[in-house]
Design a protein around this motif. Sequence first.
Motif, mmCIF file in Angstrom:
data_model
loop_
_atom_site.group_PDB
_atom_site.id
_atom_site.type_symbol
_atom_site.label_atom_id
_atom_site.label_comp_id
_atom_site.label_asym_id
_atom_site.label_seq_id
_atom_site.Cartn_x
_atom_site.Cartn_y
_atom_site.Cartn_z
ATOM 1 N N THR A 227 3.729 -2.874 2.453
ATOM 2 C CA THR A 227 3.862 -1.635 1.701
ATOM 3 C C THR A 227 4.271 -1.923 0.270
ATOM 4 N N LEU A 228 4.161 -0.905 -0.589
ATOM 5 C CA LEU A 228 4.632 -1.017 -1.961
ATOM 6 C C LEU A 228 6.154 -1.037 -1.986
ATOM 7 N N VAL A 229 6.710 -1.902 -2.810
ATOM 8 C CA VAL A 229 8.161 -1.986 -2.980
ATOM 9 C C VAL A 229 8.472 -2.042 -4.467
ATOM 10 N N SER A 255 13.316 -0.748 -2.259
ATOM 11 C CA SER A 255 13.547 -2.167 -2.506
ATOM 12 C C SER A 255 13.374 -2.906 -1.187
ATOM 13 N N THR A 256 13.190 -4.209 -1.252
ATOM 14 C CA THR A 256 12.979 -4.969 -0.015
ATOM 15 C C THR A 256 14.212 -4.925 0.881
ATOM 16 N N SER A 257 15.398 -4.947 0.312
ATOM 17 C CA SER A 257 16.613 -4.881 1.136
ATOM 18 C C SER A 257 16.758 -3.507 1.783
ATOM 19 N N THR A 258 16.342 -2.466 1.078
ATOM 20 C CA THR A 258 16.364 -1.122 1.669
ATOM 21 C C THR A 258 15.382 -1.025 2.821
ATOM 22 N N ASP A 275 6.255 -12.319 2.450
ATOM 23 C CA ASP A 275 5.497 -12.442 1.205
ATOM 24 C C ASP A 275 5.789 -11.243 0.317
ATOM 25 N N ILE A 276 5.845 -11.486 -0.971
ATOM 26 C CA ILE A 276 5.922 -10.402 -1.948
ATOM 27 C C ILE A 276 5.062 -10.806 -3.132
ATOM 28 N N ASN A 277 4.238 -9.878 -3.606
ATOM 29 C CA ASN A 277 3.227 -10.245 -4.584
ATOM 30 C C ASN A 277 2.863 -9.044 -5.432
ATOM 31 N N LYS A 315 3.688 -3.618 -6.548
ATOM 32 C CA LYS A 315 4.156 -4.865 -5.945
ATOM 33 C C LYS A 315 4.210 -4.631 -4.442
ATOM 34 N N ARG A 316 3.631 -5.534 -3.684
ATOM 35 C CA ARG A 316 3.506 -5.342 -2.240
ATOM 36 C C ARG A 316 4.266 -6.419 -1.489
ATOM 37 N N ALA A 317 4.978 -5.995 -0.455
ATOM 38 C CA ALA A 317 5.766 -6.904 0.368
ATOM 39 C C ALA A 317 5.261 -6.862 1.807
ATOM 40 N N PHE A 318 5.260 -8.017 2.454
ATOM 41 C CA PHE A 318 4.942 -8.146 3.866
ATOM 42 C C PHE A 318 6.210 -8.462 4.641
ATOM 43 N N PHE A 319 6.446 -7.713 5.697
ATOM 44 C CA PHE A 319 7.535 -7.994 6.634
ATOM 45 C C PHE A 319 6.987 -8.187 8.035
ATOM 46 N N THR A 320 7.618 -9.049 8.794
ATOM 47 C CA THR A 320 7.427 -9.081 10.236
ATOM 48 C C THR A 320 8.726 -8.706 10.891
ATOM 49 N N ALA A 321 8.644 -8.117 12.077
ATOM 50 C CA ALA A 321 9.854 -7.690 12.777
ATOM 51 C C ALA A 321 9.534 -7.581 14.265
ATOM 52 N N LYS A 322 10.574 -7.675 15.087
ATOM 53 C CA LYS A 322 10.443 -7.568 16.534
ATOM 54 C C LYS A 322 11.104 -6.285 17.021
#
Length: 324
Positions: A227-229, A255-258, A275-277, A315-322
């Motif tokens: 998503t956009l961050v 923000s990514t921490s949020t 990833d963040i790009n 700016k786009r960030a990728f997260f993985t989560a379980k």
Amino acid sequence: MNAEHFNKFFSNFQTSSLGPYLDEIQKNLEHLLEHKQHGKWHDWTQGIQKIVPITAQFKNLSTMSIGKKEEITDVEYQDLYHFLETLIPWRKGPFHLFDIEIETEWRSDWKWDRIKDHIDLSNKTVLDVGCGSGYHCWRMLDEGAKWVLGIDPTQVYYFQFLLIKKMLGNALPVYFLPIGIEHIPKHTQAFDVVFSMGVLYHRKSPIEHLETLRSQLPKGGTLVLETLVVDGPLYHVLLPKDRYAQMRNVWFLPSTSTLQMWLERVGFTDVTLVDINQTTVEEQRTTHWMPYQSLTDFLKPSNSDLTIEGYPAPKRAFFTAKRV
């Protein structure tokens, strides 16, 4: 509706973990297409039927290269080229179809290269939410997925997918339903991995979207979220006043921490930023196959680090989560 593809999907999945929910999904699909069917649906259906005999011998899913020009006649080549143009805009790709280069708006292969080494799709069942043309669905299959279901309510994308599938011979276990995530019952827990790429910021309730994604996963299932961050500390979120990069339907850019906190709050663990790009005009651009405005039109001419409205550029960030 395109009975062949839909009937095959519903029959193949009767005994799957999605089986108990198929009747409701089918009713939602039929209602949607009865009331919101695109005006070109029948023209696209006829075009697909005309292309049916063109099944490729050469196939490479890692590059989405399908067929060689010498496999088809000049008339078939011209018919294919014309039909591909009727399916403009092509946003996710690229595709190489019988030596026709479909230069899509997005270099989706760049996005995939950033994340593929951070996920394990071997023998996994996968849901791709907001899949566009289905480009990433094929790349997921190439990475070993057991089967993939892509969903996206934009009907031209469904026909882009259907054309690719017919060229590949129809047998591969990748499916597409022209519906949104809201048309799949919650709490199916039917997918080992759920992708949501480029969807969260279009949602007025991002927390609800994350909860919906979680509900499609069993305990230990994996979410892949893009998503956009924006830059900023914990609790920082940008809510555009009106448009963001000329898009009206952009709501929350955290923000990514949020975003990590949001994911943990709704019941995810092992949340990892992989990833963040910052998006470049080389990655998102106007082409013959997507001839409308694109990123270069949405940035300030004097400062490409800002949108035309003065917000931070995409700016786009990728997260993985379980899932807990």
